[in-house]
Scaffold this motif. Sequence first.
Motif, PDB file in Angstrom:
ATOM      1  N   SER A 158      -7.260   1.293  -7.544  1.00 21.34           N
ATOM      2  CA  SER A 158      -5.817   1.556  -7.539  1.00 21.34           C
ATOM      3  C   SER A 158      -5.377   2.618  -8.548  1.00 21.34           C
ATOM      4  O   SER A 158      -4.439   3.373  -8.300  1.00 21.34           O
ATOM      5  CB  SER A 158      -5.051   0.260  -7.795  1.00 21.34           C
ATOM      6  OG  SER A 158      -5.414  -0.293  -9.062  1.00 21.34           O
ATOM      7  N   LYS A 159      -6.057   2.709  -9.690  1.00 18.99           N
ATOM      8  CA  LYS A 159      -5.668   3.687 -10.707  1.00 18.99           C
ATOM      9  C   LYS A 159      -5.928   5.123 -10.254  1.00 18.99           C
ATOM     10  O   LYS A 159      -5.267   6.056 -10.715  1.00 18.99           O
ATOM     11  CB  LYS A 159      -6.412   3.411 -12.014  1.00 18.99           C
ATOM     12  CG  LYS A 159      -5.979   2.123 -12.698  1.00 18.99           C
ATOM     13  CD  LYS A 159      -6.700   1.928 -14.024  1.00 18.99           C
ATOM     14  CE  LYS A 159      -6.246   0.646 -14.714  1.00 18.99           C
ATOM     15  NZ  LYS A 159      -6.962   0.427 -16.007  1.00 18.99           N
ATOM     16  N   SER A 160      -6.899   5.291  -9.357  1.00 16.78           N
ATOM     17  CA  SER A 160      -7.229   6.631  -8.869  1.00 16.78           C
ATOM     18  C   SER A 160      -6.588   6.930  -7.514  1.00 16.78           C
ATOM     19  O   SER A 160      -6.650   8.058  -7.025  1.00 16.78           O
ATOM     20  CB  SER A 160      -8.753   6.785  -8.736  1.00 16.78           C
ATOM     21  OG  SER A 160      -9.394   6.542  -9.968  1.00 16.78           O
ATOM     22  N   LEU A 161      -5.982   5.923  -6.929  1.00 16.28           N
ATOM     23  CA  LEU A 161      -5.438   6.058  -5.576  1.00 16.28           C
ATOM     24  C   LEU A 161      -4.168   6.909  -5.571  1.00 16.28           C
ATOM     25  O   LEU A 161      -3.253   6.694  -6.364  1.00 16.28           O
ATOM     26  CB  LEU A 161      -5.131   4.670  -5.017  1.00 16.28           C
ATOM     27  CG  LEU A 161      -4.758   4.554  -3.545  1.00 16.28           C
ATOM     28  CD1 LEU A 161      -5.929   4.960  -2.668  1.00 16.28           C
ATOM     29  CD2 LEU A 161      -4.342   3.116  -3.237  1.00 16.28           C
ATOM     30  N   VAL A 162      -4.111   7.892  -4.660  1.00 15.52           N
ATOM     31  CA  VAL A 162      -2.917   8.737  -4.519  1.00 15.52           C
ATOM     32  C   VAL A 162      -1.966   8.144  -3.478  1.00 15.52           C
ATOM     33  O   VAL A 162      -0.757   8.074  -3.680  1.00 15.52           O
ATOM     34  CB  VAL A 162      -3.305  10.176  -4.113  1.00 15.52           C
ATOM     35  CG1 VAL A 162      -2.062  11.027  -3.855  1.00 15.52           C
ATOM     36  CG2 VAL A 162      -4.187  10.812  -5.182  1.00 15.52           C
ATOM     37  N   ALA A 163      -2.530   7.722  -2.349  1.00 25.32           N
ATOM     38  CA  ALA A 163      -1.723   7.133  -1.271  1.00 25.32           C
ATOM     39  C   ALA A 163      -2.649   6.373  -0.338  1.00 25.32           C
ATOM     40  O   ALA A 163      -3.866   6.596  -0.328  1.00 25.32           O
ATOM     41  CB  ALA A 163      -0.976   8.217  -0.505  1.00 25.32           C
TER      42      ALA A 163
END
Length: 269
Positions: A158-163
């Motif tokens: 989730s911390k690296s997720l953009v969309a």
Amino acid sequence: MAAVNCRQSESINTPVARLDNHTLSLEEIRARIDTAREPSQAQVQQYIQHWLTDEILYREAIERGLDRSSEMNKKVDEVRRQLSINALLEQEIYSPPIAKASPQELQTYYETHKHEFNLVADVALVNFALFPNRDVATEFRNVILKGMSWDAALHEKSKSLVAHVDSEYYTQAAFVPAELWRVASSATNHDPSFPISTAQGYYVLTVWKFMKQGQTADLPYVEKEIQSRIIIEKRQQAFDRFVQTLRSKHAVEVFVNTAATSAEGKTGE
């Protein structure tokens, strides 16, 4: 006090034109011009000229008594009649909220009208996640291949997720960037795709279902359309009941059988 209030109301308005004893204010123009911004000088001038022309023509028509002609009275009565009917239907039929169709109603309608829901274009049911770089996208894909669920993998990254998008339907026209459709249309299983490089970042895509043009659409894909159809049907039923209730209040007689008359006319021909 009424006279004082009247003068105060007039003083608030900004007059921009006058024809005899009738004044046009800037506030009236603002209220009538459909714009979110202040009307331009050109718009104001154009409105003034249109208003003056209308006023002059209307006053001439009144002088000639055209506003009191029998033909005019018929037209006014017809407009009043239709506006009154519209107001009644708005109050009784269209304003009252209609409850959304239940899942069972949706399913029943869908099964009954399946032949009406053939796809006009290919449609893909997909999940996708967007990451800023290839390494994170690859890690996301690998943990899913090792058995982690899609949702759990999203949470882990989730911390690296953009969309991300979960179980959405897309046609080629709606699926952008274009690289995503090329992968979706060629997928052969439900495994997550290799990272897809785009201008926005790296996508990982899973295709749950791919439906070809002409196939019957899934219920979730046409659910909104079915909801709209059912609401229209319920309003029509409410209209029919309302008219029947009103009809019972009156003595109704029909002297001509239009169906029989039509048939006789065709026989005579």
